[in-house]
Write an enzyme that holds these catalytic residues in place. Structure first.
Site, PDB file in Angstrom:
ATOM      1  CG  ASP A   1       0.547   4.971   4.226  1.00 53.44           C
ATOM      2  OD1 ASP A   1      -0.241   4.011   4.114  1.00 53.44           O
ATOM      3  OD2 ASP A   1       1.786   4.815   4.305  1.00 53.44           O
ATOM      4  CD  GLU A   2      -0.317   2.785   8.444  1.00 52.14           C
ATOM      5  OE1 GLU A   2      -1.334   2.127   8.792  1.00 52.14           O
ATOM      6  OE2 GLU A   2       0.826   2.297   8.344  1.00 52.14           O
TER       7      GLU A   2
ATOM      8  NE  ARG B   1       3.726  -4.331  11.204  1.00 48.36           N
ATOM      9  CZ  ARG B   1       3.239  -3.883  10.047  1.00 48.36           C
ATOM     10  NH1 ARG B   1       3.908  -3.015   9.316  1.00 48.36           N
ATOM     11  NH2 ARG B   1       2.086  -4.326   9.595  1.00 48.36           N
TER      12      ARG B   1
ATOM     13  CE  LYS C   1      -2.114  -1.222   3.792  1.00 48.89           C
ATOM     14  NZ  LYS C   1      -1.524  -2.558   3.955  1.00 48.89           N
ATOM     15  CB  THR C   2       3.637   2.322   2.199  1.00 48.63           C
ATOM     16  OG1 THR C   2       2.806   2.153   3.351  1.00 48.63           O
ATOM     17  CG2 THR C   2       4.501   3.550   2.368  1.00 48.63           C
TER      18      THR C   2
ATOM     19  CD  GLN D   1      -1.660  -3.352   8.980  1.00 48.63           C
ATOM     20  OE1 GLN D   1      -0.645  -2.913   9.492  1.00 48.63           O
ATOM     21  NE2 GLN D   1      -1.766  -3.542   7.681  1.00 48.63           N
TER      22      GLN D   1
HETATM   23  P1  ATP Z   1       1.613  -2.185   5.983  1.00 51.93           P
HETATM   24  O1  ATP Z   1       0.186  -2.630   5.941  1.00 51.93           O
HETATM   25  O2  ATP Z   1       2.368  -2.931   7.005  1.00 51.93           O
HETATM   26  O3  ATP Z   1       1.754  -0.697   6.050  1.00 51.93           O
HETATM   27  P2  ATP Z   1       2.040  -2.023   3.146  1.00 51.93           P
HETATM   28  O4  ATP Z   1       0.831  -2.629   2.519  1.00 51.93           O
HETATM   29  O5  ATP Z   1       2.127  -0.562   3.193  1.00 51.93           O
HETATM   30  O6  ATP Z   1       2.256  -2.658   4.584  1.00 51.93           O
HETATM   31  P3  ATP Z   1       4.617  -1.873   1.927  1.00 51.93           P
HETATM   32  O7  ATP Z   1       5.340  -1.438   3.136  1.00 51.93           O
HETATM   33  O8  ATP Z   1       4.341  -0.905   0.860  1.00 51.93           O
HETATM   34  O9  ATP Z   1       3.273  -2.618   2.366  1.00 51.93           O
HETATM   35  O10 ATP Z   1       5.355  -3.111   1.267  1.00 51.93           O
HETATM   36  C1  ATP Z   1       5.842  -4.185   2.068  1.00 51.93           C
HETATM   37  C2  ATP Z   1       7.198  -4.637   1.552  1.00 51.93           C
HETATM   38  O11 ATP Z   1       7.059  -5.273   0.299  1.00 51.93           O
HETATM   39  C3  ATP Z   1       8.154  -3.481   1.332  1.00 51.93           C
HETATM   40  O12 ATP Z   1       9.448  -3.899   1.691  1.00 51.93           O
HETATM   41  C4  ATP Z   1       8.042  -3.234  -0.154  1.00 51.93           C
HETATM   42  O13 ATP Z   1       9.210  -2.650  -0.666  1.00 51.93           O
HETATM   43  C5  ATP Z   1       7.837  -4.632  -0.700  1.00 51.93           C
HETATM   44  N1  ATP Z   1       7.074  -4.658  -1.967  1.00 51.93           N
HETATM   45  C6  ATP Z   1       5.834  -4.179  -2.162  1.00 51.93           C
HETATM   46  N2  ATP Z   1       5.440  -4.392  -3.418  1.00 51.93           N
HETATM   47  C7  ATP Z   1       6.448  -5.032  -4.059  1.00 51.93           C
HETATM   48  C8  ATP Z   1       6.649  -5.514  -5.402  1.00 51.93           C
HETATM   49  N3  ATP Z   1       5.729  -5.398  -6.333  1.00 51.93           N
HETATM   50  N4  ATP Z   1       7.825  -6.101  -5.661  1.00 51.93           N
HETATM   51  C9  ATP Z   1       8.771  -6.236  -4.717  1.00 51.93           C
HETATM   52  N5  ATP Z   1       8.648  -5.803  -3.446  1.00 51.93           N
HETATM   53  C10 ATP Z   1       7.502  -5.203  -3.116  1.00 51.93           C
HETATM   54 MG    MG Z   2       2.262   0.806   4.802  1.00 52.00          MG
END
Ligand code: ATP
Ligand code: MG
Length: 773
Positions: A225-226, A614, A33-34, A256
């Site tokens: 975000d969040e 995490r 997402k981020t 979350q």
């Molecule tokens: P959270 O819910 O914990 O905030 P999130 O959904 O925001 O998580 P991110 O932090 O954006 O998830 O991504 C999680 C990890 O996966 C990060 O290290 C990110 O760089 C990696 N990642 C996300 N998408 C890809 C992709 N398409 N290819 C490779 N790595 C990825």
């Molecule tokens: Mg995130």
């Protein structure tokens, strides 16, 4: 520009490429997402959107900095610096400064931190002669805070019979008056508290249509975000700003949502589709962060919650090791287990300290972890404890700086008017406060007019007051011409603050002086950094704003390699290869204070989901048999959350001759774990560990262990000192092997060994369970 879109999967690319319109991305942890937000901003810029027109709201300022950095590298220019990106509080503080006059505030208004607010409330309770045991200032503060976050102003409060009744029922019928006094006093002091930054922004946007339009036009693209953790006040700001263009992208995960206690409102997610026209809903399902074991274990937990949106989370990553569960005797042992395990993992997998995080439910649990890490010389950093900027000597310097920027800042003035001592006592202060309240002026203004009002203050004291106000004014003049560093250094010297600490002469005094030096260094860094930016000059006012809005996570010194210790609440959005979740006991996690209703329990479960997700490579869960709480040693029961994880994902390492009190000796703790000693089954559902009532002497032993005088570093494994390259060895767990190389000396001596069963490993000889063959 690199081909950054190839670094997204199809599902992630869709919201990135949808340039206009309202969209919501709801997806589980670690699904990117981020990353979507970051890449979307880069994409918008590549499509010609001016970064000045993009507003992005993040959970910490650190996250904003990292995103900016990534975007800069994608778009290949420094244009990303112009993005409006940061926490709600820092972005809207900036806007409020520009528009302050409309609300009757000076543009140099002070931002009161929680401590300032609580002190002021406490002073008001005293001035109103209320019983401080009934009107507990912290409770009053959180009540007022929740009113503000629900946009219940003082006026609205007095129009709302139900609220008044509720406070009267809670035996606090005069809460409304305290609220009113507090708001007036803040206003008079030219101060806003954290909640005001949101409340006043709402006021600004509601009352001044031209201002609203201006910012609607400025922020053509908004990203959040969040989103699941925005409160009502934040939600309204976002809705107002995005109303015109409706180019809004929010990302979040209902699973979350962990800030309901602070007013976060899950309905913000659920209502999003109603708030905008033609909302596109996106889902991401692939987790890139964690192993299969972790992802699936986390899924099995969150499944137990009834209130949730249906989501799929899967990963193509390896299974990874199972989640290790361990039960320890007490928190001292828990700490030692975690520290040893970190040490072992570091050696075995060649890791950095920064690859590890220890997460807990309450800050109090950090102490045992710290003790154990210190004993093993593992550097760590605690987030969210008493932060650098909360230390007394730092707050003292900052109070002077705040006062010279805004002389009406009442809390700053009270803090240092007589520190270092300059003969302005409590009686004088009481008179000044009374006069200030009476004339509806600030204390500083009263001091400036001290000759014109009769306060029965003698001539000598009057002269001292005048000296004080002249000193502050001379600093203020200086701040007009000089940068923040020069001013701060002069303040530390001229006020006598440094002198006072030097006189002290104790090691604590020396440490305080060092802290002030560190603060000055920090200011210098800030000045250097700010001068590079187009719209900043490194002024004191800019520095103070930066400090006031610093979140706990923002204070990281990036080049230090340390194990991270923090509460789970703070860990949101972060990731670490190895995560230890400690204190998994009933009443602690889930918290005893949050088990009364299903919704509270579900929030605790979401918190556990956040904690577990995490971890990238491996998670550890620990609980103890007895824990000191509220000064008593109590029998603890394993958390229901352990039970709720599907057994197939867990690896129990619980000693066979369990429950008897037997402090483990060093080598058992620090050496590798011999799995044959452990049974693989878990404790019976619902049954607490067999009650072992400690005897009096055991209790005494435990108590003695409390401030941790546990054995220090393990003794050197002397028989291995002679070890040479080429020798054959036998290891308890890895079997036979051959020494390939040796490095380091003394306590740090390591050998690289090729084992028949264990493959290539580097072992620290002083702990290695090796026999030379
Ligand atoms: P959270 O819910 O914990 O905030 P999130 O959904 O925001 O998580 P991110 O932090 O954006 O998830 O991504 C999680 C990890 O996966 C990060 O290290 C990110 O760089 C990696 N990642 C996300 N998408 C890809 C992709 N398409 N290819 C490779 N790595 C990825
Ligand atoms: Mg995130």
């Amino acid at each position: 520009m690199e081909n950054y879109l190839a670094e997204l999967n199809d599902a992630q690319r869709a919201p990135v490429l949808q340039k206009d319109g309202a969209m919501i991305v709801i997806a589980g942890a670690g699904s990117g997402k981020t990353r979507v937000l970051t890449y979307r901003i880069a994409y918008l810029m590549s499509q010609g959107v001016d970064p000045f027109n993009i507003l992005s709201l993040t959970f910490t300022n650190k996250a904003a900095r990292e995103m900016k950095h990534r975007i800069s590298s994608i778009v290949g220019s420094s244009e990303a610096k112009n993005l409006w990106m940061g926490t709600f509080h820092s972005i809207f503080a900036k806007i409020l400064r520009m528009e302050a006059d409309k609300l009757g505030y000076p543009s140099n208004f002070t931002i009161y931190d929680t401590q300032d607010s609580q002190r002021l409330i406490s002073a008001i309770i005293k001035e109103m002669s209320l019983d401080k045991d009934v009107y507990k200032y912290k409770q009053v503060y959180s009540r007022i805070s929740s009113y503000k976050n629900s946009l219940i102003t003082v006026k609205a409060y007095f129009q709302n019979g139900e609220l008044q009744e509720a406070d009267a029922m809670a035996k606090r019928p005069r809460l409304g008056e305290i609220y009113q006094n507090y708001v007036e006093r803040c206003f008079k002091a030219g101060a806003m508290d954290f909640d005001d930054l949101l409340l006043k922004t709402n006021e600004l946007l509601n009352r001044f249509p031209d201002v609203l339009q201006k910012y609607q036009n400025r922020f053509r693209y908004i990203l959040v975000d969040e989103y699941q953790d925005t409160n009502h006040s934040q939600y309204l700001i976002v809705r107002a700003l995005s109303d015109k263009f409706q180019n809004i992208c929010v990302v979040g995960d209902d699973a979350q949502s962990i800030y309901a206690f602070r007013g976060a409102n899950i309905n913000n997610i659920l209502n999003f589709q109603k708030d905008y026209d033609n909302v596109e809903m996106y889902r991401l399902e692939q987790n890139y962060r964690s192993t299969k074991n972790i992802v699936e274990a986390a899924n099995s937990i969150i499944d137990k919650n009834k209130t949730k949106l249906d989501k799929v989370v899967w990963t193509a990553n390896d299974d990874g090791p199972k989640i290790v569960v361990n039960r320890l005797l007490n928190d001292g042992e828990e700490g030692r287990f975690v520290a040893s395990s970190i040490f072992e993992n570091k050696m075995e997998h060649q890791l950095q300290n920064g690859d590890f995080a220890i997460l807990y439910r309450t800050n109090a649990q950090s102490r045992a972890m710290e003790d154990a890490l210190r004993k093993k010389d593992i550097p760590y950093r605690i987030y969210g404890g008493l932060s650098f900027y909360q230390r007394k000597e730092i707050k003292d310097v900052l109070a002077y700086l705040r006062l010279l920027i805004n002389p009406n800042d009442e809390e700053a003035l009270k803090r240092i008017i007589n520190f270092p001592a300059r003969g302005i006592g409590a009686t004088t202060m009481d008179k000044l406060v009374l006069a200030a309240n009476h004339y509806k002026r600030s204390i500083f203004e009263v001091i400036e007019n001290i000759d014109r009002i009769d306060l029965k203050i003698n001539g000598g004291t009057k002269a001292k007051l005048k000296n004080f106000s002249n000193m502050i004014k001379s600093f203020a003049v200086m701040a007009q011409q000089q940068d923040a560093f020069v001013v701060a250094e002069t303040v530390a010297k001229k006020t006598g603050l440094l002198q006072e600490l030097k006189k002290d002469g104790t090691p604590e005094g020396v440490a305080r002086i060092e802290n002030i030096e560190e603060l000055l260094n920090g200011i210098q860094d800030f000045v250097d950094g700010q001068k590079e930016l187009a719209d900043a000059n490194g002024t004191l006012a800019e520095f103070l704003e930066d400090v006031a809005l610093m979140t706990d996570l923002d204070q990281e010194t990036p080049d230090e390699d340390r194990v991270a210790l923090m509460t789970i609440h703070l860990a949101k959005g972060l990731e670490f290869p190895y995560v230890y979740i400690v204190g998994l006991e009933e009443d602690l996690f889930p918290s005893g204070m949050s088990m009364n209703t299903r919704s509270e329990l579900e929030e605790e479960r979401r918190l556990f989901y956040v904690a577990l997700t995490r971890a990238e490579k491996q998670a550890y869960l620990t609980y103890v048999q007895s824990r000191f709480r509220w000064g008593k040693l109590i029998d603890a029961e394993p958390s229901r959350f352990i039970d709720e994880i599907d057994d197939q994902f867990l690896d129990y390492m619980i000693p066979q001759d369990d429950y008897k009190y037997k402090p483990l000796i060093d080598n058992d703790i620090f050496g590798e774990v011999d799995k044959s000693k452990f049974r693989q089954n878990k404790p019976q559902k619902g049954t607490p560990p067999p009650a072992h009532k400690p005897t009096q002497s055991e209790l005494q032993k435990l108590r003695r262990l409390r401030p941790v005088d546990a054995p220090s570093v393990a003794k050197t494994n002397t028989n291995l000192v002679q070890l040479e390259v080429g020798q054959e060895v036998d290891h308890m767990r890895f079997g036979k092997g051959k020494v390939l190389s040796i490095e380091g000396v003394g306590q740090d001596k390591k050998a690289e060994i090729d084992f028949e069963n264990g493959g290539m490993r580097k072992l620290l000889l002083r702990f290695a369970k090796l026999k030379v063959l």
